[in-house]
Motif scaffolding. Structure first.
Motif, PDB file in Angstrom:
ATOM      1  N   ALA A  22      13.575   5.439  13.758  1.00 34.20           N
ATOM      2  CA  ALA A  22      13.999   5.579  15.150  1.00 34.20           C
ATOM      3  C   ALA A  22      13.154   4.676  16.037  1.00 34.20           C
ATOM      4  O   ALA A  22      12.060   4.260  15.654  1.00 34.20           O
ATOM      5  N   ASN A  23      13.657   4.393  17.201  1.00 27.25           N
ATOM      6  CA  ASN A  23      12.927   3.616  18.203  1.00 27.25           C
ATOM      7  C   ASN A  23      12.367   4.567  19.254  1.00 27.25           C
ATOM      8  O   ASN A  23      12.814   4.603  20.394  1.00 27.25           O
ATOM      9  N   TRP A  24      11.382   5.362  18.871  1.00 24.25           N
ATOM     10  CA  TRP A  24      10.783   6.335  19.770  1.00 24.25           C
ATOM     11  C   TRP A  24       9.818   5.689  20.756  1.00 24.25           C
ATOM     12  O   TRP A  24       9.555   6.240  21.813  1.00 24.25           O
ATOM     13  N   PHE A  25       9.249   4.543  20.394  1.00 22.03           N
ATOM     14  CA  PHE A  25       8.258   3.875  21.237  1.00 22.03           C
ATOM     15  C   PHE A  25       8.702   2.447  21.524  1.00 22.03           C
ATOM     16  O   PHE A  25       9.323   1.803  20.669  1.00 22.03           O
ATOM     17  N   ALA A  26       8.349   1.949  22.697  1.00 18.71           N
ATOM     18  CA  ALA A  26       8.717   0.589  23.082  1.00 18.71           C
ATOM     19  C   ALA A  26       8.070  -0.457  22.177  1.00 18.71           C
ATOM     20  O   ALA A  26       8.584  -1.561  22.025  1.00 18.71           O
ATOM     21  N   ALA A  27       6.959  -0.118  21.541  1.00 15.91           N
ATOM     22  CA  ALA A  27       6.225  -1.070  20.693  1.00 15.91           C
ATOM     23  C   ALA A  27       7.027  -1.502  19.474  1.00 15.91           C
ATOM     24  O   ALA A  27       6.851  -2.604  18.967  1.00 15.91           O
ATOM     25  N   GLY A  28       7.913  -0.627  18.973  1.00 20.72           N
ATOM     26  CA  GLY A  28       8.687  -0.966  17.787  1.00 20.72           C
ATOM     27  C   GLY A  28       9.193   0.266  17.063  1.00 20.72           C
ATOM     28  O   GLY A  28       8.936   1.404  17.454  1.00 20.72           O
ATOM     29  N   LYS A  29       9.915   0.021  16.003  1.00 19.62           N
ATOM     30  CA  LYS A  29      10.544   1.075  15.218  1.00 19.62           C
ATOM     31  C   LYS A  29       9.511   1.928  14.484  1.00 19.62           C
ATOM     32  O   LYS A  29       8.504   1.423  14.009  1.00 19.62           O
ATOM     33  N   THR A  30       9.787   3.227  14.396  1.00 23.74           N
ATOM     34  CA  THR A  30       8.963   4.174  13.645  1.00 23.74           C
ATOM     35  C   THR A  30       9.772   4.677  12.461  1.00 23.74           C
ATOM     36  O   THR A  30      10.945   5.017  12.604  1.00 23.74           O
ATOM     37  N   ALA A  31       9.149   4.712  11.298  1.00 22.02           N
ATOM     38  CA  ALA A  31       9.796   5.228  10.093  1.00 22.02           C
ATOM     39  C   ALA A  31       8.954   6.381   9.541  1.00 22.02           C
ATOM     40  O   ALA A  31       7.730   6.264   9.453  1.00 22.02           O
ATOM     41  N   ILE A  32       9.615   7.478   9.182  1.00 24.50           N
ATOM     42  CA  ILE A  32       8.937   8.602   8.548  1.00 24.50           C
ATOM     43  C   ILE A  32       9.700   8.948   7.272  1.00 24.50           C
ATOM     44  O   ILE A  32      10.909   8.738   7.183  1.00 24.50           O
ATOM     45  N   ALA A  33       8.985   9.459   6.285  1.00 21.29           N
ATOM     46  CA  ALA A  33       9.626   9.832   5.027  1.00 21.29           C
ATOM     47  C   ALA A  33       8.858  10.962   4.361  1.00 21.29           C
ATOM     48  O   ALA A  33       7.636  11.069   4.513  1.00 21.29           O
ATOM     49  N   ILE A  34       9.583  11.797   3.629  1.00 16.64           N
ATOM     50  CA  ILE A  34       8.997  12.830   2.790  1.00 16.64           C
ATOM     51  C   ILE A  34       9.600  12.682   1.397  1.00 16.64           C
ATOM     52  O   ILE A  34      10.734  12.220   1.248  1.00 16.64           O
ATOM     53  N   ASP A  35       8.824  13.024   0.381  1.00 17.05           N
ATOM     54  CA  ASP A  35       9.356  12.948  -0.973  1.00 17.05           C
ATOM     55  C   ASP A  35       8.745  14.044  -1.846  1.00 17.05           C
ATOM     56  O   ASP A  35       7.702  14.598  -1.506  1.00 17.05           O
ATOM     57  N   ILE A  36       9.434  14.341  -2.943  1.00 16.87           N
ATOM     58  CA  ILE A  36       8.987  15.367  -3.881  1.00 16.87           C
ATOM     59  C   ILE A  36       9.333  14.930  -5.298  1.00 16.87           C
ATOM     60  O   ILE A  36      10.359  14.285  -5.522  1.00 16.87           O
ATOM     61  N   TYR A  37       8.445  15.269  -6.230  1.00 18.20           N
ATOM     62  CA  TYR A  37       8.623  14.960  -7.653  1.00 18.20           C
ATOM     63  C   TYR A  37       8.330  16.224  -8.455  1.00 18.20           C
ATOM     64  O   TYR A  37       7.367  16.928  -8.161  1.00 18.20           O
ATOM     65  N   GLU A  38       9.150  16.510  -9.439  1.00 16.88           N
ATOM     66  CA  GLU A  38       8.915  17.614 -10.373  1.00 16.88           C
ATOM     67  C   GLU A  38       9.181  17.092 -11.784  1.00 16.88           C
ATOM     68  O   GLU A  38      10.233  16.499 -12.036  1.00 16.88           O
ATOM     69  N   SER A  51       4.474  16.639  -7.391  1.00 17.22           N
ATOM     70  CA  SER A  51       3.844  15.871  -6.339  1.00 17.22           C
ATOM     71  C   SER A  51       4.765  15.883  -5.122  1.00 17.22           C
ATOM     72  O   SER A  51       5.985  15.907  -5.261  1.00 17.22           O
ATOM     73  N   TRP A  52       4.167  15.880  -3.952  1.00 21.84           N
ATOM     74  CA  TRP A  52       4.947  15.718  -2.734  1.00 21.84           C
ATOM     75  C   TRP A  52       4.132  14.880  -1.768  1.00 21.84           C
ATOM     76  O   TRP A  52       2.909  14.806  -1.868  1.00 21.84           O
ATOM     77  N   GLY A  53       4.828  14.221  -0.866  1.00 25.17           N
ATOM     78  CA  GLY A  53       4.121  13.372   0.069  1.00 25.17           C
ATOM     79  C   GLY A  53       4.891  13.173   1.364  1.00 25.17           C
ATOM     80  O   GLY A  53       6.089  13.452   1.457  1.00 25.17           O
ATOM     81  N   VAL A  54       4.170  12.690   2.349  1.00 28.33           N
ATOM     82  CA  VAL A  54       4.752  12.367   3.645  1.00 28.33           C
ATOM     83  C   VAL A  54       4.098  11.076   4.132  1.00 28.33           C
ATOM     84  O   VAL A  54       2.909  10.839   3.893  1.00 28.33           O
ATOM     85  N   GLY A  55       4.880  10.227   4.774  1.00 34.02           N
ATOM     86  CA  GLY A  55       4.334   8.968   5.269  1.00 34.02           C
ATOM     87  C   GLY A  55       4.993   8.548   6.567  1.00 34.02           C
ATOM     88  O   GLY A  55       6.113   8.969   6.885  1.00 34.02           O
ATOM     89  N   VAL A  56       4.285   7.720   7.314  1.00 26.55           N
ATOM     90  CA  VAL A  56       4.805   7.192   8.575  1.00 26.55           C
ATOM     91  C   VAL A  56       4.382   5.734   8.708  1.00 26.55           C
ATOM     92  O   VAL A  56       3.279   5.353   8.318  1.00 26.55           O
ATOM     93  N   VAL A  57       5.291   4.913   9.225  1.00 25.74           N
ATOM     94  CA  VAL A  57       5.010   3.504   9.502  1.00 25.74           C
ATOM     95  C   VAL A  57       5.431   3.224  10.937  1.00 25.74           C
ATOM     96  O   VAL A  57       6.561   3.541  11.332  1.00 25.74           O
ATOM     97  N   GLN A  58       4.527   2.640  11.707  1.00 21.93           N
ATOM     98  CA  GLN A  58       4.829   2.248  13.083  1.00 21.93           C
ATOM     99  C   GLN A  58       4.789   0.733  13.180  1.00 21.93           C
ATOM    100  O   GLN A  58       3.775   0.115  12.895  1.00 21.93           O
ATOM    101  N   LYS A  59       5.907   0.149  13.548  1.00 14.95           N
ATOM    102  CA  LYS A  59       5.965  -1.302  13.711  1.00 14.95           C
ATOM    103  C   LYS A  59       5.503  -1.661  15.122  1.00 14.95           C
ATOM    104  O   LYS A  59       5.863  -0.994  16.087  1.00 14.95           O
ATOM    105  N   LEU A  60       4.676  -2.699  15.210  1.00 12.28           N
ATOM    106  CA  LEU A  60       4.224  -3.247  16.491  1.00 12.28           C
ATOM    107  C   LEU A  60       4.819  -4.644  16.597  1.00 12.28           C
ATOM    108  O   LEU A  60       4.291  -5.607  16.023  1.00 12.28           O
TER     109      LEU A  60
END
Length: 98
Positions: A22-38, A51-60
């Motif tokens: 999403a474009n939540w900030f004027a600086a650039g697109k934000t990406a979030i993700a969650i994942d799970i492994y069994e 295993s499970w995880g969460v991540g975020v990337v903010q583009k400037l």
């Protein structure tokens, strides 16, 4: 993303990942993700791994940079008397394109 597999000699796993951009900030697109492994019987008969995880990337955009952060949790058990401790990891960083 969705993946699953099995081995001829035993063992199977399932993996799922869901992300959103999403474009939540004027600086650039934000990406979030969650994942799970069994997984089961991957390393040895009767073992269980997850295993499970969460991540975020903010583009400037102006700086040609991406800032990222991620958290991951791991667990493993098998049929032996050995007890395994759960583990987790944190990653933070930046990528600059020039």
């Amino acid at each position: 993303t969705l993946a699953a597999g099995t081995q001829d000699v035993g063992g199977d796993y399932v993996y799922a990942k869901l992300g959103y951009q999403a474009n939540w900030f004027a600086a650039g697109k934000t990406a979030i993700a969650i994942d799970i492994y069994e997984g089961s019987s991957i390393a040895s008969a009767g073992d269980e791994s997850s295993s499970w995880g969460v991540g975020v990337v903010q583009k400037l955009n102006k700086q040609n940079m991406e800032l990222y952060a991620a958290y991951r949790d791991y667990s493993y058990s098998d049929t032996t008397a050995v007890s395994y401790r759960d583990a987790n990891s944190i990653a933070i960083g930046a990528r600059w394109s020039f």
